[in-house]
Design an enzyme around this catalytic site. Structure first.
Site, PDB file in Angstrom:
ATOM      1  N   VAL A 175       5.437  -0.755   2.763  1.00 53.96           N
ATOM      2  CA  VAL A 175       4.315  -0.937   3.683  1.00 53.96           C
ATOM      3  C   VAL A 175       3.272  -1.845   3.039  1.00 53.96           C
ATOM      4  O   VAL A 175       2.904  -1.658   1.876  1.00 53.96           O
ATOM      5  CB  VAL A 175       3.681   0.416   4.064  1.00 53.96           C
ATOM      6  CG1 VAL A 175       2.568   0.206   5.089  1.00 53.96           C
ATOM      7  CG2 VAL A 175       4.738   1.367   4.617  1.00 53.96           C
TER       8      VAL A 175
ATOM      9  N   ILE B 259       0.829  -1.215   0.000  1.00 59.02           N
ATOM     10  CA  ILE B 259       0.000   0.000   0.000  1.00 59.02           C
ATOM     11  C   ILE B 259       0.859   1.259   0.000  1.00 59.02           C
ATOM     12  O   ILE B 259       0.335   2.371  -0.022  1.00 59.02           O
ATOM     13  CB  ILE B 259      -0.959   0.032   1.206  1.00 59.02           C
ATOM     14  CG1 ILE B 259      -0.178  -0.080   2.520  1.00 59.02           C
ATOM     15  CG2 ILE B 259      -2.010  -1.060   1.096  1.00 59.02           C
ATOM     16  CD1 ILE B 259      -1.068   0.073   3.752  1.00 59.02           C
TER      17      ILE B 259
ATOM     18  N   ALA C 244      11.799   5.566   1.044  1.00 57.32           N
ATOM     19  CA  ALA C 244      13.224   5.386   0.812  1.00 57.32           C
ATOM     20  C   ALA C 244      13.812   4.261   1.645  1.00 57.32           C
ATOM     21  O   ALA C 244      14.819   3.675   1.274  1.00 57.32           O
ATOM     22  CB  ALA C 244      13.955   6.692   1.127  1.00 57.32           C
ATOM     23  N   SER C 245      13.183   3.927   2.764  1.00 57.84           N
ATOM     24  CA  SER C 245      13.777   2.937   3.661  1.00 57.84           C
ATOM     25  C   SER C 245      12.865   1.759   3.965  1.00 57.84           C
ATOM     26  O   SER C 245      13.241   0.881   4.733  1.00 57.84           O
ATOM     27  CB  SER C 245      14.159   3.615   4.985  1.00 57.84           C
ATOM     28  OG  SER C 245      13.011   4.167   5.612  1.00 57.84           O
ATOM     29  N   SER C 246      11.674   1.737   3.374  1.00 63.77           N
ATOM     30  CA  SER C 246      10.748   0.671   3.752  1.00 63.77           C
ATOM     31  C   SER C 246       9.652   0.502   2.715  1.00 63.77           C
ATOM     32  O   SER C 246       9.436   1.361   1.862  1.00 63.77           O
ATOM     33  CB  SER C 246      10.114   0.985   5.113  1.00 63.77           C
ATOM     34  OG  SER C 246       9.360   2.180   5.034  1.00 63.77           O
TER      35      SER C 246
ATOM     36  N   ASP D  47      11.924  12.812  10.989  1.00 66.21           N
ATOM     37  CA  ASP D  47      11.492  12.728   9.590  1.00 66.21           C
ATOM     38  C   ASP D  47      10.037  13.170   9.463  1.00 66.21           C
ATOM     39  O   ASP D  47       9.196  12.454   8.915  1.00 66.21           O
ATOM     40  CB  ASP D  47      11.672  11.306   9.066  1.00 66.21           C
ATOM     41  CG  ASP D  47      11.651  11.249   7.532  1.00 66.21           C
ATOM     42  OD1 ASP D  47      11.766  12.315   6.904  1.00 66.21           O
ATOM     43  OD2 ASP D  47      11.518  10.145   6.983  1.00 66.21           O
TER      44      ASP D  47
ATOM     45  N   LYS E 233       5.209  -2.531   8.162  1.00 69.09           N
ATOM     46  CA  LYS E 233       6.325  -1.808   7.559  1.00 69.09           C
ATOM     47  C   LYS E 233       7.533  -2.735   7.527  1.00 69.09           C
ATOM     48  O   LYS E 233       8.035  -3.167   8.562  1.00 69.09           O
ATOM     49  CB  LYS E 233       6.646  -0.542   8.347  1.00 69.09           C
ATOM     50  CG  LYS E 233       7.809   0.263   7.767  1.00 69.09           C
ATOM     51  CD  LYS E 233       8.123   1.475   8.621  1.00 69.09           C
ATOM     52  CE  LYS E 233       7.023   2.500   8.543  1.00 69.09           C
ATOM     53  NZ  LYS E 233       6.956   3.144   7.208  1.00 69.09           N
TER      54      LYS E 233
END
EC number: 2.7.11.1
Length: 976
Positions: free
Chosen positions: A662, A654, A658-660, A773, A676
């Site tokens: 979901v 969904i 940049a790092s994960s 972030d 995540k």
């Protein structure tokens, strides 16, 4: 004798009964006043009718020692809603009323004029509306009248001039209209007149200088017209004169040079003519701002006499001639901004004497000649911008001495020669722009040592050689532009280490090899490698699917999935002869594989843990453990999750960042959760990470997304969160649903909710937590469009014992605090900066970074001409009844994004300001008293009345109650 004693006793008893009657009435009056308040946080809990209750010890109440009459009422910054009761007029002995910093609405009651002893009345920073009551003119003892930052309308009552002792009149940031009453100018005791941020019209009266005691005169950001009075030089007591952001015309009068002001702000008008040379005689000047006018002629050399001036702003005019060498005598100068004029000649080497200079901007002029080496003597120089001139020569090698430099822009000139290796010794550099020059030679590999570099632009030059592999050391870099040069060789493999890079432009060079080295740059959103000599396949995994064919065209050997790509050309059939030995080898290999399959089939079957979302890739790792943190996840094990999501198949995705990535998973109880999956498969400290997650699981707040479970593994870590059906704020503003009308009240509710969540992390968690972030995609929305922050605290909880800083995780381009580049540290104020960018997104419905534009820079470019409100989303203007509130939220956003962290508000202060904007019929949810300011941080900005010679203008913005005081000032001080 006995008779006399009886008479005295009777008299004493009578007095006691009289005092008891009076005090009983005043206690009842206070309770009547309380009835008109909406005490959200129950801060007036001790205001009761209990027989044992002594109103003189009630919160905010002060009494006279003998009569017990109420003499002061201080209820500032208590988050009180409601209105001011007319009963306040019954407190005849009141000397001071301080209700500032609440959410009081309605009109100021006429009965306040019955408080005949009143000396101080402060109702600032509320939502009071209506006219200023004429009854205030009856307060003959009044010395301070402070009504700023409300929604008052109508004219300024001329009867205020009848208050004989009035020293402070501050009506700033309201909606007052009409002209400034001329009678006010005849009040000889008036010392402070603040009228900024209203809708006042008319001229500035020549009678202004009749105010012989006035030291502060501020009418910034109104609609005043006409010229500056020729008699302005007679205002000899002035310390601060601010006429900025009006519609004043004509020339600056010669007599202005007779003033001894510390601050002279005339920017943002339509003043024409020359800069009067007599200004060079104003020795007390600390700030001179004449920017944003139509001034012509040359810069008077006599300005060099201003040896105490710290800020000189002459930009955005029509000035001609050369930069006077005499400016090098302004030994205290910190800011020199001469950009956007028509200046010619050279940069005088005498500017090298300005050892305290922090910012030098001469961009967009017609300057020529070499950039002088002498500037390297400005050892405190932080920013140098010479963009858009005709400078020639080479880049001074002496710039290596500028160790404090963070911003260097030499673009769009005629600079030649190679890039000096010495630039790599400016260790704090965050922006290096040498684009659009005639630079040749190779790129020094030592530029890879600039560990704080965020943006590097070397495009449109004649650079040769290769892209240095040392660029892989630029771990902070977000933008690299090497386009339109003669660079050859391959794209270095080391670039795959740039996990924060957002933009990479390499088009129009002679690069060879393939683009596979960029496959791991997961944060990359802008890529252009077109018109090179690249070959091979374009990666199909990770984020390469987001790039358009235009990013790759002009590479005949590059194979992609778009139409007319070499991939879709008919390929020749290649006949290959296979030797008998090869056939035998293939046969033996097949038998071995068949034997392995049979052995595997005989072993007990366990569901394989996920690997790359595939069902047919069993691995030998043991099944990871699922740690349950919430009852919603009870009775679930790791294998259940893998089965429900088909080993995290792509069809359950969904979202991704940049790092994960979901995923959505529906549990056994039919409730969905968001999973995540972190890209990092090898956390540096799995145990430390687990400790942080355990701590985060205890954090509960209505505006934070709860962590329900986690699973840590070398295959990749999974974090389980609440699933919110309305997605993220980014989706709502910029995604497929962006055509949906988003009314003002909803936006305000979202902004307030996100601020509450962030304030909870900063002020109510122990240890306190920096989000690191904050961005619109990390603000999720529930079914009621209530904002909830996610992704908080994953990197590292805030360590109070280490100055509340951490360097573990960087934010996202467009949102990241510019201070990060200098210090490599993120603080609570870094979150405040990012939140300010989110506010700008909500106000404009524009992305923080879109293509090559930056939202914050775009807003700042509109401030000089007061065009900020034009940036507001049309859906706001059509659904908001009071655009003044929208303007104030713009102000708040600009305060949050001030360049210096100390100039930004705290998140508690932000929530208080936003809370004051919420509609009274839809009040925000009550917060704990701990979530409000424990004590007033208010700094009395009028404290200099007794010693006007010591006024420090910069300190005036330090007040907690001044969070959105001056729209124009916020703009002018928010330097890039």
């Amino acid at each position: 004798m006995a008779l006399f004693r009886d008479i005295v006793l009777l008299g004493f008893l009578f007095c006691l009964s009289l005092v008891a009657t009076v005090t009983s009435e005043e206690g009842a009056t206070l309770l009547e006043i309380k009835k008109s308040f909406k005490d959200v946080n129950n801060v007036l809990y001790d205001w009761t009718t209990s027989p044992s209750s002594d109103y003189c010890v009630w919160r905010g109440v002060s009494c006279e020692n003998v009569t017990f009459n109420v003499v002061a009422l201080n209820l500032s910054d208590l988050n009180l809603d409601g209105e001011i009761s007319p009963a306040i007029g019954d407190l005849k002995s009141l000397l001071s009323i301080d209700l500032r910093g609440n959410r009081l609405s309605g009109q100021i009651p006429d009965e306040i004029g019955d408080c005949s002893s009143l000396q101080n009345l402060d109702l600032s920073f509320n939502e009071l509306s209506g006219d200023i009551p004429f009854s205030i003119s009856k307060l003959k003892q009044l010395e301070q009248l402070i009504l700023k930052n409300n929604q008052l309308i109508g004219p300024i009552p001329s009867t205020l001039s009848q208050i004989p002792n009035l020293k402070i009149l501050d009506l700033a940031q309201n909606k007052l209209s009409g002209e400034i009453p001329r009678l006010i100018y005849w009040n000889e005791v008036l010392q402070y007149l603040g009228l900024r941020g209203n809708n006042l019209v008319g001229n500035i009266s020549p009678d202004l200088c009749q105010l012989t005691g006035l030291w502060y005169f501020d009418v910034r950001n109104n609609s005043l017209t006409g010229s500056i009075p020729e008699t302005i030089g007679n205002c000899t007591a002035f310390q601060v004169l601010d006429l900025s952001y009006n519609q004043l015309t004509g020339e600056i009068p010669f007599d202005i040079g007779f003033l001894q002001v510390a601050t002279l702000s005339l920017q943002g008008n339509q003043l024409s003519g020359k800069i009067p040379s007599v200004i060079g005689l104003m020795q007390a000047l600390a700030v001179l701002d004449l920017s944003g006018n139509l001034l012509s002629g040359s810069i008077p050399p006599i300005l060099g006499n201003l040896t105490f001036t710290e800020k000189l702003y002459l930009h955005s005019n029509k000035l001609t001639g050369s930069i006077p060498p005499e400016l090098g005598n302004m030994s205290k100068l910190h800011y020199l901004e001469l950009n956007d004029n028509h200046l010619t000649g050279h940069i005088p080497p005498e500017l090298g004497k300005l050892t305290d200079l922090f910012d030098l901007n001469v961009a967009n002029n017609d300057l020529e000649g070499p950039i002088p080496d002498h500037l390297s003597s400005c050892t405190n120089l932080n920013s140098l911008n010479v963009h858009g001139n005709k400078f020639s020569g080479t880049i001074p090698r002496a710039f290596q001495k500028l160790e404090s430099m963070t911003y260097l822009n030499l673009s769009s000139n005629n600079i030649k020669g190679p890039i000096p290796v010495e630039l790599s010794r400016i260790g704090n550099l965050d922006t290096l722009d040498l684009s659009n020059n005639k630079i040749n030679g190779i790129i020094p590999s030592s530029l890879g040592d600039l560990e704080h570099l965020l943006k590097m632009n070397l495009s449109r030059n004649h650079i040769t050689g290769v892209v240095p592999g040392d660029f892989g050391n630029l771990r902070s870099i977000m933008e690299i532009d090497l386009s339109n040069n003669d660079i050859s060789g391959p794209i270095p493999e080391e670039l795959n280490q740039l996990q924060n890079i957002i933009l990479l432009r390499l088009e129009n060079n002679n690069l060879t090899g393939n683009v596979g080295s960029l496959a791991n740059c997961l944060s990359l959103t802008v890529l252009n490698v077109s018109h090179n000599n690249l070959v091979g396949d374009i990666p199909k995994n990770n984020n390469f699917s987001r790039f358009s064919p235009d990013s790759f065209i002009g590479n005949p050997g590059l194979c992609g999935s778009w139409l007319n790509s070499p991939c879709h050309d008919s390929r020749r059939t290649v006949r290959v002869s296979i030797s008998r030995a090869a056939i035998l080898g293939i046969a033996i290999g097949g038998l071995v594989i068949l034997l392995m399959v049979l052995i595997a089939a005989c072993r007990p079957h366990n569901p394989p843990p996920f690997l790359d979302g595939s069902l047919d890739k069993p691995v030998t790792y043991s099944t990871p453990k699922l740690v349950i943190l919430h009852m919603n996840m009870a009775l679930h094990v790791y294998e259940d999750i893998m089965r429900m999501t088909e080993n995290l198949s792509e069809k359950y995705i969904i979202g991704h960042g940049a790092s994960s990535t979901v995923y959505k998973c529906v549990l056994k109880n039919c409730k969905p959760v968001a999973i995540k999956r972190l890209y990092s498969h090898n956390p540096q400290s799995m145990k430390q990470f687990e400790t942080e997650l355990e701590m985060l699981s205890s954090i509960k707040h209505r505006n934070l997304v709860s962590l329900q479970a986690y699973s840590l593994s070398h295959l990749g870590s999974l974090l389980f969160y609440d699933y919110l059906e309305n997605g993220s704020l980014w989706d709502l503003l910029h995604g497929p649903t962006k055509k949906k009308t988003l009314d003002w009240d909803t936006r305000l509710k979202i902004a307030y909710g996100a601020a509450q969540g962030l304030a909870y992390l900063h002020h109510d968690c122990s240890p306190r937590i920096i989000h690191r972030d904050v961005k619109s995609s990390n603000i999720l929305l529930d079914k009621d469009l209530e904002a909830r922050l996610t992704d908080f605290g994953i990197a590292k909880s805030l360590c109070v014992s280490k100055s509340h800083t951490s360097t573990y995780v960087m934010g996202t381009i467009g949102y990241i605090d510019p201070e990060y580049a200098r210090t490599s540290r993120l603080t609570e104020k870094s979150d405040v900066y990012s939140y300010g960018i989110v506010l700008l997104e909500l106000l404009t419905r524009r992305k923080a970074v879109d293509d090559e534009s930056n939202l914050h820079h775009l807003i700042m470019s509109k401030t000089g001409n007061n065009e900020v409100m034009e940036m507001a989303d049309p859906d706001i203007t059509s659904t908001c009844k009071d655009l003044g509130v929208v303007k104030k939220v713009f102000q708040l956003a600009l305060l949050c994004t001030k360049r210096q962290p100390n100039d930004r508000p705290t998140m508690h202060q932000v929530t208080r300001v936003l809370g004051s904007f919420m509609l009274s019929e839809q009040p925000p949810a009550a917060t704990d008293t701990s979530a409000t300011l424990a004590g007033s941080c208010y700094v009395d900005e009028y404290a200099n009345l007794k010693t006007p010679h010591s006024v420090n203008c910069s300190s005036m913005s330090a007040s907690d109650a001044q969070l959105f005081l001056r729209f124009g000032q916020v703009i002018s001080q928010n330097s890039e």
